[in-house]
Write a protein that holds these residues in place. Structure first.
Motif, PDB file in Angstrom:
ATOM      1  N   ILE A  96      55.760 -78.375 -30.691  1.00 51.42           N
ATOM      2  CA  ILE A  96      54.994 -80.135 -30.132  1.00 51.42           C
ATOM      3  C   ILE A  96      55.442 -80.568 -30.026  1.00 51.42           C
ATOM      4  O   ILE A  96      55.412 -81.827 -30.056  1.00 51.42           O
ATOM      5  CB  ILE A  96      54.354 -79.903 -30.997  1.00 51.42           C
ATOM      6  CG1 ILE A  96      54.554 -80.195 -32.218  1.00 51.42           C
ATOM      7  CG2 ILE A  96      53.176 -78.429 -31.025  1.00 51.42           C
ATOM      8  CD1 ILE A  96      52.980 -80.342 -33.247  1.00 51.42           C
ATOM      9  N   SER A  97      56.880 -80.655 -30.541  1.00 49.37           N
ATOM     10  CA  SER A  97      57.920 -82.077 -30.398  1.00 49.37           C
ATOM     11  C   SER A  97      57.803 -82.659 -29.553  1.00 49.37           C
ATOM     12  O   SER A  97      58.426 -81.658 -28.443  1.00 49.37           O
ATOM     13  CB  SER A  97      59.056 -82.707 -31.730  1.00 49.37           C
ATOM     14  OG  SER A  97      59.651 -83.383 -31.923  1.00 49.37           O
ATOM     15  N   ASP A  98      58.332 -84.207 -29.279  1.00 47.38           N
ATOM     16  CA  ASP A  98      58.417 -84.414 -28.255  1.00 47.38           C
ATOM     17  C   ASP A  98      59.861 -85.233 -28.073  1.00 47.38           C
ATOM     18  O   ASP A  98      59.502 -86.158 -26.915  1.00 47.38           O
ATOM     19  CB  ASP A  98      57.199 -85.916 -27.659  1.00 47.38           C
ATOM     20  CG  ASP A  98      57.583 -86.125 -26.092  1.00 47.38           C
ATOM     21  OD1 ASP A  98      57.438 -85.157 -25.486  1.00 47.38           O
ATOM     22  OD2 ASP A  98      57.341 -87.519 -26.198  1.00 47.38           O
ATOM     23  N   THR A  99      60.378 -85.246 -29.062  1.00 49.08           N
ATOM     24  CA  THR A  99      61.396 -85.995 -29.718  1.00 49.08           C
ATOM     25  C   THR A  99      63.059 -85.118 -29.388  1.00 49.08           C
ATOM     26  O   THR A  99      61.996 -84.040 -29.736  1.00 49.08           O
ATOM     27  CB  THR A  99      61.198 -86.788 -30.936  1.00 49.08           C
ATOM     28  OG1 THR A  99      61.713 -85.938 -31.940  1.00 49.08           O
ATOM     29  CG2 THR A  99      60.419 -87.624 -30.822  1.00 49.08           C
TER      30      THR A  99
ATOM     31  N   SER B 132      63.837 -84.449 -34.329  1.00 53.37           N
ATOM     32  CA  SER B 132      62.382 -84.394 -34.486  1.00 53.37           C
ATOM     33  C   SER B 132      62.138 -84.806 -36.152  1.00 53.37           C
ATOM     34  O   SER B 132      63.065 -84.331 -36.885  1.00 53.37           O
ATOM     35  CB  SER B 132      61.421 -83.494 -34.587  1.00 53.37           C
ATOM     36  OG  SER B 132      60.296 -83.225 -35.005  1.00 53.37           O
ATOM     37  N   GLN B 133      61.770 -85.685 -37.104  1.00 54.48           N
ATOM     38  CA  GLN B 133      61.146 -86.034 -38.108  1.00 54.48           C
ATOM     39  C   GLN B 133      60.268 -85.599 -38.274  1.00 54.48           C
ATOM     40  O   GLN B 133      59.899 -85.503 -40.184  1.00 54.48           O
ATOM     41  CB  GLN B 133      61.138 -87.520 -38.244  1.00 54.48           C
ATOM     42  CG  GLN B 133      61.916 -88.446 -37.549  1.00 54.48           C
ATOM     43  CD  GLN B 133      61.387 -90.145 -37.362  1.00 54.48           C
ATOM     44  OE1 GLN B 133      60.191 -89.858 -37.662  1.00 54.48           O
ATOM     45  NE2 GLN B 133      62.577 -90.987 -37.569  1.00 54.48           N
ATOM     46  N   GLY B 134      59.682 -84.384 -38.339  1.00 55.95           N
ATOM     47  CA  GLY B 134      59.007 -83.067 -38.876  1.00 55.95           C
ATOM     48  C   GLY B 134      57.593 -83.359 -38.837  1.00 55.95           C
ATOM     49  O   GLY B 134      56.843 -83.818 -40.347  1.00 55.95           O
ATOM     50  N   ILE B 135      57.049 -85.035 -38.666  1.00 55.52           N
ATOM     51  CA  ILE B 135      55.674 -85.476 -38.474  1.00 55.52           C
ATOM     52  C   ILE B 135      54.814 -86.127 -37.678  1.00 55.52           C
ATOM     53  O   ILE B 135      55.057 -86.445 -37.011  1.00 55.52           O
ATOM     54  CB  ILE B 135      56.055 -86.247 -39.981  1.00 55.52           C
ATOM     55  CG1 ILE B 135      53.715 -86.661 -40.232  1.00 55.52           C
ATOM     56  CG2 ILE B 135      56.199 -87.515 -39.149  1.00 55.52           C
ATOM     57  CD1 ILE B 135      53.372 -86.918 -41.496  1.00 55.52           C
ATOM     58  N   ALA B 136      53.888 -85.249 -37.104  1.00 55.58           N
ATOM     59  CA  ALA B 136      52.949 -85.518 -35.869  1.00 55.58           C
ATOM     60  C   ALA B 136      51.823 -85.524 -36.151  1.00 55.58           C
ATOM     61  O   ALA B 136      51.086 -85.566 -37.118  1.00 55.58           O
ATOM     62  CB  ALA B 136      53.431 -85.423 -34.781  1.00 55.58           C
ATOM     63  N   ALA B 137      50.646 -86.053 -35.085  1.00 55.50           N
ATOM     64  CA  ALA B 137      50.093 -86.447 -35.619  1.00 55.50           C
ATOM     65  C   ALA B 137      48.318 -86.508 -34.808  1.00 55.50           C
ATOM     66  O   ALA B 137      49.614 -86.491 -33.425  1.00 55.50           O
ATOM     67  CB  ALA B 137      48.841 -87.462 -36.544  1.00 55.50           C
ATOM     68  N   LEU B 138      47.609 -86.359 -34.423  1.00 52.24           N
ATOM     69  CA  LEU B 138      46.469 -86.439 -32.912  1.00 52.24           C
ATOM     70  C   LEU B 138      45.579 -88.229 -33.234  1.00 52.24           C
ATOM     71  O   LEU B 138      45.408 -87.470 -34.630  1.00 52.24           O
ATOM     72  CB  LEU B 138      45.785 -85.523 -33.143  1.00 52.24           C
ATOM     73  CG  LEU B 138      46.494 -84.376 -32.045  1.00 52.24           C
ATOM     74  CD1 LEU B 138      45.218 -83.270 -31.896  1.00 52.24           C
ATOM     75  CD2 LEU B 138      46.788 -84.526 -31.364  1.00 52.24           C
ATOM     76  N   VAL B 139      45.845 -88.604 -32.931  1.00 48.37           N
ATOM     77  CA  VAL B 139      45.586 -90.574 -33.180  1.00 48.37           C
ATOM     78  C   VAL B 139      43.485 -90.340 -32.228  1.00 48.37           C
ATOM     79  O   VAL B 139      44.057 -89.995 -31.123  1.00 48.37           O
ATOM     80  CB  VAL B 139      46.387 -91.005 -32.687  1.00 48.37           C
ATOM     81  CG1 VAL B 139      45.760 -92.334 -33.681  1.00 48.37           C
ATOM     82  CG2 VAL B 139      47.493 -90.932 -33.263  1.00 48.37           C
TER      83      VAL B 139
END
Length: 262
Positions: free
Chosen positions: A87-90, A93-100
């Protein structure tokens, strides 16, 4: 909750929202990733937070804000390292993401005080759009307006490029510049930077309600947009250069308005 399968329905939803503007519009959500960006996200806009199983806080100011935000938010979803890479777009990855949740603003939010508005017509480069949002916020803009032909404001690349400014600058979408001018002409003067402008950009007065028009990176503003402008001015060019990067031109104009208003 722990997710270890890339076929999980939540993971499929994230991928749809990340890659499709239509899905973002229909669900009213966008994908945000990284410590700094999430630390800037208003609590009320967070929908779901996902952390990789190997995620760990650092000791930066952004990490402190993020830690406080997530404690207030409550439950996060842990994702296996392999699935998080899906799911990462980078690249790193820094290991944290969200749906906002996508914030929504009425036009009146852009018209507060003495309006200073950046109007973008058919801008297509995500990096340019993100940079212009961040620059406009720094220069004291009251909002941005995007025509239907612009790249999606909530695409992952645009969101990353704003570095959190997307949460603090009101926006509004319109069909085209002509219809916008019809709605705003009593309160705002429209200025277009053009090779054919008769005045230098720094000889115009931006202390009253002002809208700067920036066009498509390759084609510039349409003839219809230029026709409704109150003033067509130019940014001087030396050494045979014909035009500037769209984000650079927007920055020059916005900060000239900022200078005048100070």
């Amino acid at each position: 909750m722990f997710i270890s399968s890339k076929n999980n329905d939540i993971i499929k939803q994230i991928k749809r929202i990340k890659t499709r503007a239509r899905a973002r519009r229909e669900e009213g959500l966008f994908f945000a990733e990284g410590r700094r960006l999430l630390s800037e996200t208003p609590r009320e806009l967070l929908s779901q937070v996902f952390v990789s199983e190997d995620f760990a806080y650092g000791d930066t100011e952004a990490d402190d804000r993020l830690n406080a935000l997530l404690k207030d938010f409550g439950e996060t979803t842990t994702v296996s390292s392999a699935v998080f890479s899906e799911i990462s777009d980078t690249r790193h990855s820094q290991g944290i993401a969200a749906l906002v949740k996508c914030p929504v603003y009425p036009m009146s939010d852009l018209m507060k005080d003495v309006p200073l508005i950046l109007v973008l017509e058919n801008v297509q480069d995500p990096g340019n759009l993100g940079t212009m949002i961040r620059t406009a916020l720094g220069a004291g803009a009251t909002g941005i307006v995007l025509t239907d032909g612009c790249v999606d404001l909530f695409s992952p690349k645009v969101v990353r490029a704003t570095m959190g400014a997307i949460y603090r600058l009101p926006y509004y979408r319109v069909r085209d510049v002509v219809s916008l001018h019809d709605d705003m002409r009593d309160e705002v003067r429209f200025f277009a930077a053009s090779l054919h402008g008769e005045k230098r950009y720094d000889s115009c007065d931006y202390t009253a309600g002002t809208a700067f028009l920036i066009g498509n990176e390759g084609n510039g503003l349409t003839d219809e947009a230029i026709a409704v402008c109150d003033e067509e001015m130019q940014i001087p060019m030396e050494n045979g250069l014909e035009s500037l990067n769209a984000a650079m031109a927007a920055g020059i104009l916005m900060y000239e308005a900022h200078r005048q208003r100070q």
